[in-house]
Design an enzyme around this catalytic site. Structure first.
Site, short mmCIF file in Angstrom:
data_model
loop_
_atom_site.label_atom_id
_atom_site.label_comp_id
_atom_site.label_asym_id
_atom_site.label_seq_id
_atom_site.Cartn_x
_atom_site.Cartn_y
_atom_site.Cartn_z
N CYS A 2 0.82 -1.19 0.00
CA CYS A 2 0.00 0.00 0.00
C CYS A 2 0.86 1.25 0.00
O CYS A 2 2.09 1.19 -0.01
CB CYS A 2 -0.91 0.02 1.23
SG CYS A 2 -1.88 -1.50 1.45
N LEU A 51 -3.54 -1.88 -1.86
CA LEU A 51 -3.43 -3.00 -2.78
C LEU A 51 -3.83 -4.22 -1.97
O LEU A 51 -3.10 -4.66 -1.08
CB LEU A 51 -2.00 -3.14 -3.31
CG LEU A 51 -1.73 -4.34 -4.22
CD1 LEU A 51 -2.56 -4.26 -5.49
CD2 LEU A 51 -0.25 -4.44 -4.57
N ILE A 54 -4.10 -9.62 1.44
CA ILE A 54 -4.61 -10.49 2.50
C ILE A 54 -5.94 -9.93 2.99
O ILE A 54 -6.06 -8.72 3.19
CB ILE A 54 -3.59 -10.60 3.65
CG1 ILE A 54 -2.34 -11.36 3.17
CG2 ILE A 54 -4.19 -11.28 4.87
CD1 ILE A 54 -1.24 -11.45 4.20
N ASN A 75 1.69 -0.20 5.48
CA ASN A 75 2.19 -0.61 4.16
C ASN A 75 3.09 -1.81 4.37
O ASN A 75 4.10 -1.72 5.08
CB ASN A 75 2.98 0.54 3.52
CG ASN A 75 3.75 0.11 2.28
OD1 ASN A 75 3.33 -0.79 1.57
ND2 ASN A 75 4.88 0.74 2.03
N GLY A 76 2.76 -2.96 3.78
CA GLY A 76 3.61 -4.14 3.88
C GLY A 76 2.83 -5.39 4.15
O GLY A 76 1.62 -5.47 3.93
N GLU A 77 3.54 -6.41 4.63
CA GLU A 77 2.93 -7.68 5.00
C GLU A 77 3.62 -8.23 6.24
O GLU A 77 4.85 -8.16 6.35
CB GLU A 77 3.08 -8.72 3.86
CG GLU A 77 2.47 -8.31 2.53
CD GLU A 77 0.95 -8.25 2.54
OE1 GLU A 77 0.34 -8.74 3.52
OE2 GLU A 77 0.38 -7.72 1.58
N ASP A 100 -3.70 -8.96 8.54
CA ASP A 100 -2.55 -8.66 9.40
C ASP A 100 -2.58 -7.24 9.95
O ASP A 100 -1.90 -6.95 10.94
CB ASP A 100 -1.23 -8.92 8.64
CG ASP A 100 -1.15 -8.20 7.31
OD1 ASP A 100 -2.16 -7.62 6.87
OD2 ASP A 100 -0.07 -8.25 6.69
N GLY A 364 14.53 -12.60 -5.66
CA GLY A 364 15.74 -13.16 -5.07
C GLY A 364 16.64 -12.13 -4.44
O GLY A 364 17.82 -12.41 -4.17
#
Length: 630
Positions: A2, A51, A54, A75-77, A100, A364
């Site tokens: 987000c 966005l 989850i 903002n994040g996970e 979350d 990666g």
């Protein structure tokens, strides 16, 4: 993933116009195309662009706690949110959503700032506490997610995920900081402890800021840092198993999503490791995306295809021209500050391809920094062995003398271009490494800057940041110190900024499993010989993956996204390079010797010297200045 923004008045609870914080968030609408929200109260306003990844149907933001004491934008996970949720339920907390965000909200209510130590994830968030009249800002350990803030003339503390979120505020003073230009020309990006807009700061990775009403805005506090001071015990076999278990956990935890998920696949060790472990954990074919180049020596599609066949992935690839600069205006807008890592062109193309198929993509990023995978790590380690063997006075006399006499032959094969190495061996190792990670040397920057700029810099030198990081590092060996500086300066400033801005520009969430902090901490504890051995980096990681990946992938020559900017400025961009010396915008800054810049462009165009990366820096700088200052 987000975008967040907000205003907080520490001195007095002035009213906040909801339209103003909404405009700040809407300037970052690309970060959150699925929804928007605004919340205001006396002296505070929070805004969000979402966005949905989850709990897509729930978890709107800004989100308030049941009793309305706490309000959050995030903002994040958080990858371990389910285990934290169970722990909080056991303490008597009741949840209204399945995501979350509420776990962060209730976790902060339960543990305060100590919540951060429990989190596994990437994040930047703000929590307002109405009872204590405080604003809490926090950023994840390694700086995956960005957060900018500034104190405005009316007393407000403004914050936003991206600089453009602050730039829409009418009270933001748009004054450039020439020190950031020095940093940018040295590194190719503006580091996290600097900003091209004077007065704007970036909350550093692993730090939080707790602002209390009635008190001045304090300095941020560090809540995490990687340490190379300890060494793991145990056999190589035992450490290999431990490392593999951490790799599996890191990848599997980042596969939690309620939307389509895939991976970037270059065919290199790092992305192939991620795909291999995703395939091991998934019942369905993993979606993989590869960018190829129609240029000999730069195309990795064959390696990526080999990995895709091995794991039966749902593979997608696209060929792009390595000299395609049509996306330049998009990148200038995405990064705000000048950003001259030319691989961003290819990274953006990879993100755009991935977004056609998935909403979340695993990358990666991070293994080179954590496991000593860069060529410069090998060189630095070897040079430090020479320095330890030969006293400083002898080195200065022998290598310094040879380096001074050796010609600067940019056109020659690499073994004959020894001038830089000889001069590095003559001096201090930390200083040599600080220069090795740079783009434009201190000597050349000194020639390109005007007298006025040199006076304004007042002795500020970009390399001092790297040297200071290395000397303050909790570390045992030279390799430790170099990696620590890479993890704290290079990684958030270049690699993670590149991935965040290019993925967010297309509304894609990028996740970095190889930067799971538990894996990074494990790598930092490894004996140096288990990171770098026999002239090869990532030794233990490759050993751990030999049951999953073939030698053709594990031990092939590293390519990466190569963008031939030196060729461009002798062909398609030759005139643009020549025009830099006539730039009205660069002239108006008063920072540069434009005659010297013109001669540099001509020397490059003729083939006498190689200044392609420096010319690229000036092209990106000019375009960013035009966007930010008109």
């Amino acid at each position: 993933m987000c975008g967040i923004a907000g205003l907080f008045y520490p001195a007095t609870p002035k009213p906040v116009d909801p339209a103003r914080v909404r405009a700040m968030a809407d300037a970052m609408a690309h970060r959150g195309p699925d929804g928007a929200g605004v919340w205001t109260a006396p002296g505070v306003g929070l805004a969000h662009r979402r966005l949905a990844v989850i709990d897509p149907a729930g978890s709107p933001q800004p989100m308030a706690s049941a009793e309305a004491r706490f309000t959050i934008v995030f903002n994040g996970e958080i990858y371990n949110f389910r285990s934290l949720r169970h722990e909080l339920i056991a303490r008597g907390h009741v949840f209204a959503t399945d995501g979350d965000t509420e776990v962060l909200l209730q976790g902060y209510a339960a543990w305060g700032p100590a919540l951060l130590d429990r989190l596994v994830g990437m994040f930047a968030f703000a929590i307002h506490d109405a009872a204590t009249r405080t604003l809490f800002l926090a950023r994840d350990r390694l700086g995956v997610k960005p957060l900018h803030y500034v104190e405005l003339a009316d007393g407000a503390l403004a914050f936003a995920s991206e600089l453009k979120g602050l730039m829409v505020h009418p009270l933001l003073r748009r004054v450039p900081d020439v020190r950031a230009v020095e940093d940018y020309l040295a590194y190719g990006y503006v580091p996290d402890d600097a900003c091209l807009l004077a007065g704007v700061r970036k909350l550093a990775a692993g730090h939080f800021l707790l602002v209390e009403r009635g008190k001045p805005v304090p300095a941020p506090r560090r809540w995490w840092q990687v340490s190379f001071a300890e060494r793991a015990s145990g056999s190589a076999a035992a450490l290999e198993e431990e490392g593999l278990a951490l790799l599996r956990e890191a990848v599997q935890s980042r596969m939690v999503a309620d939307v389509p998920l895939g991976a970037f696949l270059s065919g290199g060790v790092d992305s192939s490791t991620v795909v291999a472990l995703m395939a091991e954990a998934s019942r369905q074919a993993v979606v993989t995306c590869t960018i190829g180049f129609d240029a000999a020596g730069h195309d990795e599609r064959a390696f990526a295809a080999e990995v895709a066949r091995r794991f039966a992935t749902d593979h997608h690839e696209r060929v792009v021209r390595p000299d395609n600069i049509a996306t330049l205006p998009i990148l200038v807008a995405a990064f705000d500050e000048p950003f001259a890592d030319a691989s961003a062109l290819a990274t953006y193309q990879a993100a755009a391809l991935a977004r056609e198929h998935v909403t979340v993509a695993l990358s990666g990023d991070g293994a080179d920094e954590a496991f000593a995978g860069y060529r410069r790590h090998r060189f630095h380690d070897a040079e430090e062995r020479v320095r330890a063997w030969m006293p400083g006075g002898w080195r200065a006399a022998v290598f310094g003398g040879l380096g001074t006499l050796w010609p600067k032959a940019d056109w020659a094969p690499r073994p004959l271009r020894a001038k830089t190495t000889l001069l590095a061996l003559a001096g201090d190792g930390d200083e040599a490494y600080a220069r090795a990670v740079g783009v434009t040397s201190p000597a050349l920057r000194g020639q390109l800057f005007s007298d006025e700029a040199r006076r304004a810099l007042a002795g500020h030198r970009a390399e001092d940041r790297y040297v200071a990081a290395m000397r303050a590092a909790p570390a045992r060996e030279a390799l430790d110190r170099a990696q620590y500086a890479d993890l704290t300066v290079w990684l958030p400033g270049d690699i993670l900024t590149k991935t965040d801005r290019t993925s967010m520009a297309v509304g894609l969430e990028a996740r970095e499993p190889l930067l799971d902090h538990r894996l990074v901490e494990f790598a930092a504890r490894l004996p140096a010989a288990m990171r770098l051995r026999g002239g090869r980096g990532k030794w233990l990681m490759k050993r751990a993956m030999r049951r999953h990946l073939p030698d053709t992938i594990l031990h092939r020559t590293k390519m990466g996204f190569v963008t031939p900017v030196s060729v461009w400025f002798r062909a398609a961009l030759a005139e643009e390079g020549a025009a830099l010396g006539r730039s009205r915008l660069l002239a108006e800054t008063g920072w540069f010797d434009l005659d010297r810049l013109s001669r540099l462009a001509e020397a490059h165009r003729s083939g006498r010297e190689d200044h392609g990366r420096t010319l690229w820096q000036f092209v990106m700088l000019e375009r960013s200045l035009a966007r930010m200052f008109g």
